[in-house]
Design a protein around this motif. Structure first.
Motif, short mmCIF file in Angstrom:
data_model
loop_
_atom_site.label_atom_id
_atom_site.label_comp_id
_atom_site.label_asym_id
_atom_site.label_seq_id
_atom_site.Cartn_x
_atom_site.Cartn_y
_atom_site.Cartn_z
N ASP A 32 0.83 -1.20 0.00
CA ASP A 32 0.00 0.00 0.00
C ASP A 32 0.87 1.26 0.00
O ASP A 32 0.55 2.24 -0.68
CB ASP A 32 -0.92 0.00 1.23
CG ASP A 32 -1.86 1.21 1.23
OD1 ASP A 32 -2.77 1.25 0.37
OD2 ASP A 32 -1.68 2.11 2.08
N ARG A 35 2.26 1.63 -3.47
CA ARG A 35 1.21 1.99 -4.43
C ARG A 35 0.78 3.44 -4.29
O ARG A 35 0.48 4.10 -5.29
CB ARG A 35 0.02 1.05 -4.25
CG ARG A 35 -1.12 1.31 -5.23
CD ARG A 35 -2.18 0.24 -5.15
NE ARG A 35 -2.73 0.10 -3.82
CZ ARG A 35 -2.52 -0.94 -3.02
NH1 ARG A 35 -1.76 -1.94 -3.44
NH2 ARG A 35 -3.05 -1.01 -1.81
N THR A 36 0.73 3.96 -3.07
CA THR A 36 0.15 5.28 -2.83
C THR A 36 1.16 6.40 -2.64
O THR A 36 0.81 7.57 -2.80
CB THR A 36 -0.76 5.23 -1.58
OG1 THR A 36 0.02 4.83 -0.44
CG2 THR A 36 -1.90 4.25 -1.78
N GLU A 37 2.40 6.06 -2.30
CA GLU A 37 3.39 7.09 -2.02
C GLU A 37 4.39 7.21 -3.16
O GLU A 37 5.05 6.25 -3.52
CB GLU A 37 4.14 6.77 -0.71
CG GLU A 37 3.24 6.73 0.51
CD GLU A 37 2.59 8.08 0.79
OE1 GLU A 37 3.27 9.11 0.63
OE2 GLU A 37 1.41 8.08 1.16
N THR A 82 4.93 7.67 6.54
CA THR A 82 3.58 7.49 6.00
C THR A 82 2.58 7.13 7.09
O THR A 82 1.44 7.64 7.11
CB THR A 82 3.59 6.38 4.93
OG1 THR A 82 4.53 6.71 3.90
CG2 THR A 82 2.21 6.21 4.32
N ASP A 167 -5.29 -3.61 -7.08
CA ASP A 167 -5.96 -3.74 -5.78
C ASP A 167 -6.82 -5.00 -5.78
O ASP A 167 -8.05 -4.95 -5.84
CB ASP A 167 -6.81 -2.50 -5.51
CG ASP A 167 -7.36 -2.49 -4.09
OD1 ASP A 167 -6.83 -3.26 -3.25
OD2 ASP A 167 -8.31 -1.74 -3.82
#
Length: 246
Positions: A32, A35-37, A82, A167
């Protein structure tokens, strides 16, 4: 009262999680973050480059250990940063001096570890980078174990990166592509490269098919996911072997 009962039930379920599920939760947190940072994606890319350079160059144990520690610290601090940002945003969405202070300190920790990683990388690679490509390839030609390690590292890292963008499923079960199929196909390609015996070729091919079939039969992956994993493992392995033996 009902809320307290739900909390107690959640705590009980958390404690009863098995070892595999615990690893899944940990990998989900890692994926995660990647994927997001945006910064984590950059760290992932730099890690692949450092690993490849480390295989190319003749590093001493102390140098390799310094790189491993620096890269690990970089990943850990970025993940803590994060996590802290998520906790702060959970508590308040409005501006608060203490919230800003918490985020700034966490970002400062990432900056310190980044500077440390750059310094260690400069000290380790400064005199080793000026090396000719033919000498680099000679290392892999003379030692197939280095080539095998490089192939496995690249395949695994690519599987992790690709999975982080989809996802679906969990890090160790399901998802796109199938990591088991990718590694099995990679091993099959390496074995067939080392021997021209048709019996060994067909035996290893049967093992690859069995691995892929088990992922489908267990409803862990779809046929498409297993096929894509197999193609990924075969393609990357074939490409690396072709480049090294040009």
């Amino acid at each position: 009262m009902a809320t307290q009962e739900r909390c107690d039930a959640m705590k009980k379920n958390w404690k009863e999680k098995g070892v595999t599920e615990s690893f899944n939760v940990a990998f989900e947190g890692l994926f995660d973050t990647i994927r997001t940072e945006r910064h984590m994606k950059f760290h992932c890319f730099c890690t692949i480059i450092v690993l490849i350079l480390s295989l190319f160059l003749d590093l001493a144990k102390a140098e390799a250990l310094a790189l491993i520690i620096s890269v690990t610290l970089m990943w850990v601090t970025e993940m803590f940063n994060t996590a802290i940002e998520s906790c702060v945003d959970l508590v308040t969405e409005e501006y608060h001096p203490l919230a800003k202070r918490a985020k700034d300190i966490a970002a400062g920790a990432v900056l310190v570890t980044s500077m440390n990683a750059l310094l260690v990388g400069y000290i380790v690679f400064e005199k080793k980078i000026p090396i000719y490509l033919k000498d680099v390839l000679k290392v892999f030609k003379d030692s197939f174990q280095h080539t095998t390690v490089l192939v496995f590292v690249v395949v695994i890292m690519l599987v992790i990166i690709i999975k982080s963008f989809f996802d679906k499923g969990t890090p160790l079960r399901g998802g796109m592509p199938s990591g088991h199929s990718a590694l099995a196909s990679s091993i099959f390609t390496i074995i067939t490269y080392l021997t021209h015996n048709p019996k060994i070729f067909f035996l290893t091919l049967i093992l690859v098919v069995l691995v892929m079939h088990s992922r489908i039969e267990g409803k862990i992956h779809t046929l498409f996911e297993t096929v894509m994993g197999g193609l990924l493992g075969w393609g990357i392995t074939y490409l690396i072997l072709s480049i090294i033996n040009m």
